[in-house]
Design a protein around this motif. Structure first.
Motif, PDB file in Angstrom:
ATOM      1  N   GLY A  74      17.064  12.748 -24.010  1.00 40.14           N
ATOM      2  CA  GLY A  74      18.241  13.399 -24.574  1.00 40.14           C
ATOM      3  C   GLY A  74      18.654  14.657 -23.848  1.00 40.14           C
ATOM      4  O   GLY A  74      19.723  15.215 -24.123  1.00 40.14           O
ATOM      5  N   ILE A  75      17.835  15.113 -22.901  1.00 35.76           N
ATOM      6  CA  ILE A  75      18.185  16.329 -22.170  1.00 35.76           C
ATOM      7  C   ILE A  75      19.354  16.102 -21.218  1.00 35.76           C
ATOM      8  O   ILE A  75      20.033  17.040 -20.803  1.00 35.76           O
ATOM      9  N   VAL A  76      19.612  14.842 -20.858  1.00 37.50           N
ATOM     10  CA  VAL A  76      20.717  14.513 -19.946  1.00 37.50           C
ATOM     11  C   VAL A  76      21.911  14.050 -20.775  1.00 37.50           C
ATOM     12  O   VAL A  76      21.825  13.063 -21.506  1.00 37.50           O
ATOM     13  N   PRO A  77      23.061  14.728 -20.709  1.00 40.93           N
ATOM     14  CA  PRO A  77      24.244  14.315 -21.479  1.00 40.93           C
ATOM     15  C   PRO A  77      24.900  13.088 -20.822  1.00 40.93           C
ATOM     16  O   PRO A  77      24.545  12.703 -19.700  1.00 40.93           O
ATOM     17  N   PRO A  78      25.842  12.468 -21.491  1.00 40.24           N
ATOM     18  CA  PRO A  78      26.582  11.360 -20.859  1.00 40.24           C
ATOM     19  C   PRO A  78      27.245  11.826 -19.562  1.00 40.24           C
ATOM     20  O   PRO A  78      27.804  12.928 -19.507  1.00 40.24           O
ATOM     21  N   LEU A  79      27.165  10.998 -18.540  1.00 36.07           N
ATOM     22  CA  LEU A  79      27.693  11.374 -17.228  1.00 36.07           C
ATOM     23  C   LEU A  79      28.904  10.559 -16.819  1.00 36.07           C
ATOM     24  O   LEU A  79      29.704  11.014 -15.993  1.00 36.07           O
ATOM     25  N   THR A  80      29.056   9.369 -17.358  1.00 34.71           N
ATOM     26  CA  THR A  80      30.180   8.513 -16.993  1.00 34.71           C
ATOM     27  C   THR A  80      31.080   8.295 -18.204  1.00 34.71           C
ATOM     28  O   THR A  80      30.686   8.546 -19.354  1.00 34.71           O
ATOM     29  N   HIS A  81      32.275   7.792 -17.920  1.00 34.30           N
ATOM     30  CA  HIS A  81      33.206   7.519 -19.017  1.00 34.30           C
ATOM     31  C   HIS A  81      32.625   6.479 -19.966  1.00 34.30           C
ATOM     32  O   HIS A  81      32.775   6.591 -21.195  1.00 34.30           O
ATOM     33  N   ALA A  82      31.952   5.472 -19.417  1.00 36.01           N
ATOM     34  CA  ALA A  82      31.364   4.422 -20.246  1.00 36.01           C
ATOM     35  C   ALA A  82      30.282   4.997 -21.165  1.00 36.01           C
ATOM     36  O   ALA A  82      30.168   4.612 -22.344  1.00 36.01           O
ATOM     37  N   GLN A  83      29.488   5.933 -20.658  1.00 32.39           N
ATOM     38  CA  GLN A  83      28.450   6.555 -21.480  1.00 32.39           C
ATOM     39  C   GLN A  83      29.057   7.404 -22.590  1.00 32.39           C
ATOM     40  O   GLN A  83      28.546   7.427 -23.723  1.00 32.39           O
ATOM     41  N   TRP A  84      30.144   8.094 -22.274  1.00 33.49           N
ATOM     42  CA  TRP A  84      30.824   8.873 -23.301  1.00 33.49           C
ATOM     43  C   TRP A  84      31.392   7.969 -24.389  1.00 33.49           C
ATOM     44  O   TRP A  84      31.312   8.278 -25.583  1.00 33.49           O
ATOM     45  N   GLU A  85      31.974   6.857 -23.985  1.00 32.79           N
ATOM     46  CA  GLU A  85      32.517   5.907 -24.960  1.00 32.79           C
ATOM     47  C   GLU A  85      31.408   5.352 -25.851  1.00 32.79           C
ATOM     48  O   GLU A  85      31.599   5.159 -27.057  1.00 32.79           O
ATOM     49  N   GLU A  86      30.247   5.133 -25.275  1.00 31.82           N
ATOM     50  CA  GLU A  86      29.115   4.622 -26.048  1.00 31.82           C
ATOM     51  C   GLU A  86      28.668   5.637 -27.104  1.00 31.82           C
ATOM     52  O   GLU A  86      28.427   5.274 -28.267  1.00 31.82           O
ATOM     53  N   GLU A  87      28.577   6.912 -26.701  1.00 26.89           N
ATOM     54  CA  GLU A  87      28.200   7.950 -27.656  1.00 26.89           C
ATOM     55  C   GLU A  87      29.264   8.119 -28.740  1.00 26.89           C
ATOM     56  O   GLU A  87      28.953   8.332 -29.915  1.00 26.89           O
ATOM     57  N   PHE A  88      30.514   8.022 -28.326  1.00 19.38           N
ATOM     58  CA  PHE A  88      31.619   8.150 -29.277  1.00 19.38           C
ATOM     59  C   PHE A  88      31.592   7.012 -30.295  1.00 19.38           C
ATOM     60  O   PHE A  88      31.834   7.217 -31.487  1.00 19.38           O
ATOM     61  N   PHE A 101      30.070  17.604 -29.183  1.00 20.18           N
ATOM     62  CA  PHE A 101      28.844  17.027 -28.632  1.00 20.18           C
ATOM     63  C   PHE A 101      28.118  18.066 -27.783  1.00 20.18           C
ATOM     64  O   PHE A 101      26.902  18.257 -27.922  1.00 20.18           O
ATOM     65  N   TYR A 102      28.847  18.740 -26.905  1.00 15.72           N
ATOM     66  CA  TYR A 102      28.218  19.716 -26.022  1.00 15.72           C
ATOM     67  C   TYR A 102      27.645  20.902 -26.797  1.00 15.72           C
ATOM     68  O   TYR A 102      26.644  21.501 -26.380  1.00 15.72           O
ATOM     69  N   MET A 103      28.272  21.248 -27.939  1.00 16.74           N
ATOM     70  CA  MET A 103      27.743  22.335 -28.753  1.00 16.74           C
ATOM     71  C   MET A 103      26.368  21.964 -29.292  1.00 16.74           C
ATOM     72  O   MET A 103      25.406  22.746 -29.194  1.00 16.74           O
ATOM     73  N   GLU A 104      26.240  20.786 -29.867  1.00 18.72           N
ATOM     74  CA  GLU A 104      24.958  20.341 -30.400  1.00 18.72           C
ATOM     75  C   GLU A 104      23.955  20.079 -29.276  1.00 18.72           C
ATOM     76  O   GLU A 104      22.766  20.409 -29.403  1.00 18.72           O
ATOM     77  N   TRP A 105      24.430  19.513 -28.180  1.00 17.28           N
ATOM     78  CA  TRP A 105      23.547  19.254 -27.033  1.00 17.28           C
ATOM     79  C   TRP A 105      22.974  20.565 -26.493  1.00 17.28           C
ATOM     80  O   TRP A 105      21.786  20.659 -26.187  1.00 17.28           O
ATOM     81  N   GLY A 106      23.802  21.597 -26.392  1.00 16.45           N
ATOM     82  CA  GLY A 106      23.344  22.886 -25.906  1.00 16.45           C
ATOM     83  C   GLY A 106      22.279  23.481 -26.817  1.00 16.45           C
ATOM     84  O   GLY A 106      21.297  24.072 -26.345  1.00 16.45           O
ATOM     85  N   HIS A 107      22.456  23.316 -28.124  1.00 19.42           N
ATOM     86  CA  HIS A 107      21.470  23.811 -29.082  1.00 19.42           C
ATOM     87  C   HIS A 107      20.127  23.111 -28.885  1.00 19.42           C
ATOM     88  O   HIS A 107      19.068  23.743 -28.881  1.00 19.42           O
ATOM     89  N   ARG A 108      20.183  21.806 -28.711  1.00 21.21           N
ATOM     90  CA  ARG A 108      18.936  21.043 -28.542  1.00 21.21           C
ATOM     91  C   ARG A 108      18.265  21.360 -27.208  1.00 21.21           C
ATOM     92  O   ARG A 108      17.034  21.491 -27.135  1.00 21.21           O
ATOM     93  N   VAL A 109      19.047  21.507 -26.155  1.00 21.93           N
ATOM     94  CA  VAL A 109      18.465  21.809 -24.839  1.00 21.93           C
ATOM     95  C   VAL A 109      17.828  23.192 -24.847  1.00 21.93           C
ATOM     96  O   VAL A 109      16.738  23.395 -24.279  1.00 21.93           O
ATOM     97  N   LEU A 110      18.472  24.147 -25.507  1.00 17.90           N
ATOM     98  CA  LEU A 110      17.902  25.485 -25.584  1.00 17.90           C
ATOM     99  C   LEU A 110      16.557  25.447 -26.316  1.00 17.90           C
ATOM    100  O   LEU A 110      15.619  26.167 -25.945  1.00 17.90           O
ATOM    101  N   GLY A 111      16.451  24.591 -27.323  1.00 19.19           N
ATOM    102  CA  GLY A 111      15.177  24.436 -28.007  1.00 19.19           C
ATOM    103  C   GLY A 111      14.100  23.917 -27.072  1.00 19.19           C
ATOM    104  O   GLY A 111      12.943  24.370 -27.113  1.00 19.19           O
ATOM    105  N   ARG A 112      14.457  22.979 -26.200  1.00 21.32           N
ATOM    106  CA  ARG A 112      13.492  22.454 -25.227  1.00 21.32           C
ATOM    107  C   ARG A 112      13.108  23.526 -24.205  1.00 21.32           C
ATOM    108  O   ARG A 112      11.951  23.618 -23.791  1.00 21.32           O
ATOM    109  N   VAL A 113      14.082  24.334 -23.797  1.00 24.38           N
ATOM    110  CA  VAL A 113      13.803  25.420 -22.854  1.00 24.38           C
ATOM    111  C   VAL A 113      12.796  26.393 -23.467  1.00 24.38           C
ATOM    112  O   VAL A 113      11.865  26.867 -22.787  1.00 24.38           O
ATOM    113  N   ILE A 114      12.959  26.684 -24.745  1.00 23.92           N
ATOM    114  CA  ILE A 114      12.021  27.583 -25.426  1.00 23.92           C
ATOM    115  C   ILE A 114      10.612  27.004 -25.386  1.00 23.92           C
ATOM    116  O   ILE A 114       9.634  27.709 -25.129  1.00 23.92           O
TER     117      ILE A 114
END
Length: 427
Positions: free
Chosen positions: A75-89, A114-127
C-alpha cells in the motif's frame, strides 16, 4: 586517588542496574544514554505530532474512507496508471460513503481525498521505520540506559498496534450495514477514532518524555545542572519539599485532564458535533441545552428508554457540551496552577524550569481556548480546526514538560554524576 575512607561510586553498584547491560563487569558504571538518543526520540515525537495533525485534516476533509483496503507493504505505492486509478475508484464506488454522499464525485476529486489518506498512512510507516531502525542500532550497540529498552519496546509495539487500530477504525465506516440505517451518515466509529487518537497521544507523550529525560540526565551527569539550576546538587531537598510535592500532584492531575479533554475532542470530530450550537459561551441562548436534549431517549441503550449513558458518547449535543465543560475546566485549572506560582513561597521553592513551564502551559491554554472558540463560531473551517487539534497536542506538551521539570535524575545519571565529581576532586 580517592579520599581516605570514601568508597568509589562504582563499588556501590549492584546487579539491578545492569539488566540491559549484562556484558559489563559488575563494578562498571551503568550505560547512560547520550544526546543523540534523546534527539532521535524528540524527532520521533515530532513525527507523531505531525501524523496526529495530518490525521485530523484527513478526518476534516472526509478523506479517511477513500482507501478501502489495508495493505501494510504494497500500500505504500499509490496508483500509477490510469487503469490503476480506475480500479481504486471502482472499489470506492462500492462503499456507503460514495453511495450516500459522494455519488457525483469525479476521478480527479477522488484522487484528492485518496492522496490525503495515503499520505497519512505513509507517514505512519515512516514513523515506524524512523523509530525501529535507530532503536535496534542503539540497543545492539549498548547505547541505552538500563530502563530505556523496555520502554522503547513498548512504544514499538504501540506503533504496530496503531496501524491495525487505524484500519479497524476505517473499517467501521465501510460496513454495508450503514445502508440499512435510516438517516445514517457514513463515518468511522467515534469510539475507534478516540482510541486511535488516544494511542497516538500516549505514543507522542512517551517519546517526548523519554527524549527530554535522556537530555536532562546527560546534562545533570556531566555538568550538575538540573531543572534550570546551575548547581543541581540540592534536587533531592527541593523534591522533598511538601510545597513542591503538592504542586507536582496538581500538575499530574492537570496533565490527565488535558489528555481527557483531547480525547473528548475526538468524539466531537467523529460525530461532527462542532457543527451544532455555533455560539459561545451559550448553547441556544442558555448555558446548557434542555435536559431532554442532553439525555435523549433516542440514544438509550434499552427499548424502554433506560440506559441514557450512551448520550455521553453518541449524542452530538451532549458530546459538544461535555467537551465545552472539559475545555473550560482545563483552562481554569491551568490558570489556577499558574496563579499558585505567583506566591512568594512557591516561587522560592520551585526550580526555574518548572516556573517557566507553568507560564508556557497557561499561555498555550489561552491560545487553545481562542482556537477552540474560533473553530466553533466559524463552523469548523479546516485550517482553524486543524490548528485547534495541533493546539491540543501543544498544550499536552507543555504540561508534560512541566512534569519533566520536576523529574528526579535517573539512578544512572546520579551514579555518573558521583563518578564525575570524584574524578574532578582528584589532585
Amino acid at each position: 586517588m580517592s579520599k581516605p575512607g570514601v568508597k568509589p561510586p562504582q563499588a556501590t553498584l549492584d546487579a539491578r542496574f545492569f539488566s540491559s547491560n549484562r556484558s559489563l563487569p559488575l563494578g562498571a558504571l551503568p550505560v547512560l544514554s547520550q544526546p543523540p538518543v534523546g534527539r532521535w526520540l524528540l524527532l520521533s515525537s515530532t513525527l507523531v505530532f505531525a501524523v496526529i495533525v495530518v490525521g485530523g485534516v484527513t478526518r476534516l476533509t472526509e478523506s479517511g474512507l477513500s482507501i478501502t483496503e489495508w495493505r501494510p507493504i504494497t500500500g505504500i505505492v499509490p496508483p500509477l496508471t490510469h487503469a490503476q486509478w480506475e480500479e481504486e475508484f471502482d472499489k470506492y464506488k462500492l462503499t456507503p460513503e460514495f453511495k450516500l454522499l459522494n455519488h457525483n464525485i469525479t476521478l480527479a476529486e477522488f484522487k484528492s481525498i485518496f492522496y490525503m489518506e495515503w499520505g497519512h498512512r505513509v507517514l505512519g510507516r515512516v514513523i515506524g521505520l524512523a523509530f525501529v531502525l535507530p532503536f535496534t542500532y542503539f540497543a545492539l550497540r549498548h547505547k541505552l540506559s538500563p530502563s530505556l529498552p523496555r520502554q522503547l519496546a513498548g512504544m514499538t509495539l504501540l506503533i504496530g498496534a496503531q496501524g491495525a487500530l487505524g484500519w479497524y477504525m476505517v473499517k467501521s465506516g465501510l460496513e454495508d450495514s450503514l445502508m440499512d440505517k435510516p438517516g445514517a451518515v457514513p463515518r468511522v466509529s467515534q469510539y475507534r477514532l478516540a482510541a486511535h487518537l488516544g494511542a497516538a497521544l500516549a505514543l507522542y507523550a512517551g517519546m517526548f518524555t523519554a527524549g527530554i529525560s535522556v537530555l536532562t540526565d546527560w546534562r545533570f551527569a556531566q555538568t550538575g545542572k538540573w531543572s534550570g539550576l546551575v548547581d543541581g546538587s540540592k534536587w533531592e531537598q527541593i523534591m522533598q519539599n511538601p510545597i513542591v510535592r503538592r504542586f507536582k500532584t496538581r500538575s499530574i492531575l492537570l496533565t490527565g485532564l488535558v489528555f481527557v479533554t483531547a480525547l473528548s475532542g475526538a468524539f466531537v470530530a467523529g460525530l461532527d458535533a462542532g457543527l451544532l450550537y455555533n455560539e459561545f459561551p451559550l448553547m441556544g441562548g442558555r448555558l446548557a441545552p434542555p435536559t431532554d436534549e442532553l439525555l435523549s431517549v433516542d440514544y438509550a441503550s434499552s427499548p424502554d428508554g433506560s440506559g441514557l449513558w450512551r448520550n455521553v458518547f453518541e449524542n452530538p449535543t451532549t458530546v459538544q457540551f461535555n467537551h465545552r465543560v472539559l475545555a473550560v475546566t482545563t483552562y481554569l485549572s491551568t490558570a489556577a496552577l499558574y496563579a499558585t506560582t505567583r506566591s512568594t513561597a512557591l516561587r522560592a521553592a520551585l526550580p526555574p524550569a518548572a516556573l517557566r513551564s507553568a507560564v508556557a502551559a497557561f499561555a498555550m491554554a489561552n491560545v487553545q481556548v481562542i482556537l477552540g472558540i474560533s473553530t466553533l463560531l466559524y463552523l469548523v473551517p479546516i485550517p482553524l480546526a486543524a490548528a485547534h487539534q495541533a493546539g491540543s497536542v501543544a498544550l499536552l506538551t507543555t504540561v508534560v514538560h512541566l512534569l519533566l521539570a520536576l523529574r528526579r535524575p535517573s539512578m544512572a545519571a546520579r551514579l555518573w554524576r558521583q563518578a564525575n565529581v570524584a574524578k574532578s576532586a582528584k589532585p
